[in-house]
Design a protein around this motif. Sequence first.
Motif, PDB file in Angstrom:
ATOM      1  N   ARG A  49       0.829  -1.205   0.000  1.00  0.00           N
ATOM      2  CA  ARG A  49       0.000   0.000   0.000  1.00  0.00           C
ATOM      3  C   ARG A  49       0.864   1.255   0.000  1.00  0.00           C
ATOM      4  N   ASN A  50       1.819   1.300   0.914  1.00  0.00           N
ATOM      5  CA  ASN A  50       2.687   2.474   1.018  1.00  0.00           C
ATOM      6  C   ASN A  50       3.502   2.662  -0.255  1.00  0.00           C
ATOM      7  N   ALA A  69      12.536  25.899 -13.721  1.00  0.00           N
ATOM      8  CA  ALA A  69      13.823  25.895 -14.402  1.00  0.00           C
ATOM      9  C   ALA A  69      14.671  24.788 -13.777  1.00  0.00           C
ATOM     10  N   ILE A  70      15.313  24.012 -14.608  1.00  0.00           N
ATOM     11  CA  ILE A  70      16.054  22.853 -14.103  1.00  0.00           C
ATOM     12  C   ILE A  70      17.501  23.236 -13.845  1.00  0.00           C
ATOM     13  N   GLU A  71      17.953  22.952 -12.623  1.00  0.00           N
ATOM     14  CA  GLU A  71      19.335  23.250 -12.258  1.00  0.00           C
ATOM     15  C   GLU A  71      19.998  21.999 -11.722  1.00  0.00           C
ATOM     16  N   SER A  72      21.269  21.841 -12.031  1.00  0.00           N
ATOM     17  CA  SER A  72      22.000  20.677 -11.540  1.00  0.00           C
ATOM     18  C   SER A  72      22.151  20.761 -10.028  1.00  0.00           C
ATOM     19  N   GLY A  73      22.222  19.618  -9.383  1.00  0.00           N
ATOM     20  CA  GLY A  73      22.459  19.600  -7.939  1.00  0.00           C
ATOM     21  C   GLY A  73      21.641  18.541  -7.236  1.00  0.00           C
ATOM     22  N   ARG A  74      21.856  18.498  -5.931  1.00  0.00           N
ATOM     23  CA  ARG A  74      21.107  17.559  -5.095  1.00  0.00           C
ATOM     24  C   ARG A  74      20.102  18.321  -4.273  1.00  0.00           C
ATOM     25  N   ASN A  75      19.022  17.656  -3.933  1.00  0.00           N
ATOM     26  CA  ASN A  75      17.940  18.321  -3.213  1.00  0.00           C
ATOM     27  C   ASN A  75      17.186  17.275  -2.397  1.00  0.00           C
ATOM     28  N   THR A  76      16.693  17.688  -1.233  1.00  0.00           N
ATOM     29  CA  THR A  76      15.844  16.793  -0.457  1.00  0.00           C
ATOM     30  C   THR A  76      14.625  17.573  -0.007  1.00  0.00           C
ATOM     31  N   GLY A  77      13.581  16.862   0.353  1.00  0.00           N
ATOM     32  CA  GLY A  77      12.366  17.530   0.802  1.00  0.00           C
ATOM     33  C   GLY A  77      11.333  16.522   1.236  1.00  0.00           C
ATOM     34  N   SER A  78      10.170  17.040   1.617  1.00  0.00           N
ATOM     35  CA  SER A  78       9.107  16.143   2.047  1.00  0.00           C
ATOM     36  C   SER A  78       7.850  16.440   1.246  1.00  0.00           C
ATOM     37  N   PHE A  79       6.814  15.671   1.473  1.00  0.00           N
ATOM     38  CA  PHE A  79       5.591  15.825   0.702  1.00  0.00           C
ATOM     39  C   PHE A  79       4.462  16.448   1.519  1.00  0.00           C
ATOM     40  N   GLY A  80       4.811  17.079   2.634  1.00  0.00           N
ATOM     41  CA  GLY A  80       3.798  17.794   3.399  1.00  0.00           C
ATOM     42  C   GLY A  80       3.073  16.913   4.397  1.00  0.00           C
ATOM     43  N   SER A  81       2.172  17.547   5.145  1.00  0.00           N
ATOM     44  CA  SER A  81       1.522  16.846   6.260  1.00  0.00           C
ATOM     45  C   SER A  81       0.520  15.804   5.788  1.00  0.00           C
ATOM     46  N   ASP A  82       0.124  15.870   4.501  1.00  0.00           N
ATOM     47  CA  ASP A  82      -0.823  14.872   4.009  1.00  0.00           C
ATOM     48  C   ASP A  82      -0.165  13.519   3.822  1.00  0.00           C
TER      49      ASP A  82
ATOM     50  N   ARG B 178      -5.970  14.238  -6.609  1.00  0.00           N
ATOM     51  CA  ARG B 178      -5.871  13.567  -5.314  1.00  0.00           C
ATOM     52  C   ARG B 178      -7.131  12.743  -5.081  1.00  0.00           C
ATOM     53  N   LEU B 179      -6.930  11.468  -4.758  1.00  0.00           N
ATOM     54  CA  LEU B 179      -8.049  10.584  -4.440  1.00  0.00           C
ATOM     55  C   LEU B 179      -7.989  10.270  -2.948  1.00  0.00           C
ATOM     56  N   VAL B 180      -9.082  10.524  -2.251  1.00  0.00           N
ATOM     57  CA  VAL B 180      -9.121  10.249  -0.811  1.00  0.00           C
ATOM     58  C   VAL B 180     -10.132   9.139  -0.553  1.00  0.00           C
ATOM     59  N   PHE B 181      -9.677   8.105   0.138  1.00  0.00           N
ATOM     60  CA  PHE B 181     -10.557   7.009   0.510  1.00  0.00           C
ATOM     61  C   PHE B 181     -10.671   6.977   2.016  1.00  0.00           C
ATOM     62  N   GLU B 189      -9.377   7.467   9.857  1.00  0.00           N
ATOM     63  CA  GLU B 189      -8.162   7.376   9.047  1.00  0.00           C
ATOM     64  C   GLU B 189      -8.514   7.451   7.567  1.00  0.00           C
ATOM     65  N   GLN B 190      -7.693   8.177   6.813  1.00  0.00           N
ATOM     66  CA  GLN B 190      -7.927   8.302   5.381  1.00  0.00           C
ATOM     67  C   GLN B 190      -6.736   7.760   4.628  1.00  0.00           C
ATOM     68  N   ARG B 191      -7.004   7.241   3.451  1.00  0.00           N
ATOM     69  CA  ARG B 191      -5.915   6.844   2.559  1.00  0.00           C
ATOM     70  C   ARG B 191      -5.905   7.798   1.376  1.00  0.00           C
ATOM     71  N   ILE B 192      -4.772   8.450   1.175  1.00  0.00           N
ATOM     72  CA  ILE B 192      -4.677   9.454   0.127  1.00  0.00           C
ATOM     73  C   ILE B 192      -3.752   8.960  -0.973  1.00  0.00           C
TER      74      ILE B 192
END
Lengths: 151, 207
Positions: A49-50, A69-82, B178-181, B189-192
């Motif tokens: 699932r994950n 604009a595309i620039e060379s390099g490394r980058n890290t980040g997250s996808f937010g609280s969702d 975005r699909l939310v189940f 709990e939701q699955r996004i």
Amino acid sequence: MRPNSRHCRTDRAGVTLVEILISLAILTLVTAAASSGTNYLTRRLIRARNAAVARNLVWKRLAEVKSGAIESGRNTGSFGSDFPGYSFAEEIAPARIRSQLVKGLYSYELTVIWPEAWQQESVVFSTLIADYIYEKEDAAGEVAEKVAEND
Amino acid sequence: MTDDRSARRAFTLVEILISLTLLASLFVLLGGLLSGMSKVARLAEDDSLRDREINFCFDLMRKELGEMILDRKRLDYDLISGDGFFSYTTTRPELLVRNSIPGGPRRVEWRYDAAAKTVVRRASMLAAGSSREGGTPVVTSFLEGLAAFEVYHFDGVQWLRMAGISEPVPATLAIAVRLVFASSNDSAEQRIYESAFILPNETFYEK
């Protein structure tokens, strides 16, 4: 002979404590194996699932990268609280085709990482991306200079 | 000796009780195991079905948006979106109809049906050269149990949700869906699932 054999049989009739213990031990082993199998399946299910969520996030990040604009390099980040726990690491480098640098072409490697029960899981995605939408006259000059420097 | 033998001839009440207790506890253990296994199997089946459906929808959107044609001056050739829907015109041949006649642009709309908790895809032929719709539209519903369907566009920095009733999507290079189940066992709990689609470069920006 006859009484003797009967005597023997009656002595062995019934189940001894040792036999009961052995059978119980075997049953315990079988049950433990089966339940660990169920646990394993549940973990695999959650992992699948994950991973499905992560594969789609790869597309999202790729769209973000290609939109700017595309620039060379490394980058890290997250996808937010969702998407708690999901993060990415990416690397953009000028692409070489037959050991020649190609103007506006980059190799892109994206790793999406998320925590699983005992360790971290990840999917790796790599592709070539071209930067030719936002390229203005001066930007094109810069790229050409970079290529010249690299050569 | 004779006494000994007669004592061992039958099971005693205590022995029977012990064996019954053991059997009962074993049955309980096995029952729990079996129900756990069936739960896993059911979950796996639901998941794989849903997974395949999500992938199918996302792939379909990605391919059709990749062959999108856009004319900002004509309503039926514009990329339009709002709360729970988006629609576009594509040149990609219709996938969901057997023996569909190739050629000609198609108007495709994905709209969330809140009552049925599904997303409905509606594809109709655009008669060449005119804004009149031709033929019967193809209507298909996907993703049972969908709790929300959201459309986003990327402004270069962040994803902005399309929340109006119906409006043209601002010039962008990518849109996301975005699909939310709602989870089946725990409603909190939701699955996004979220995926993004890169639009063809020439869609909004001319070289």
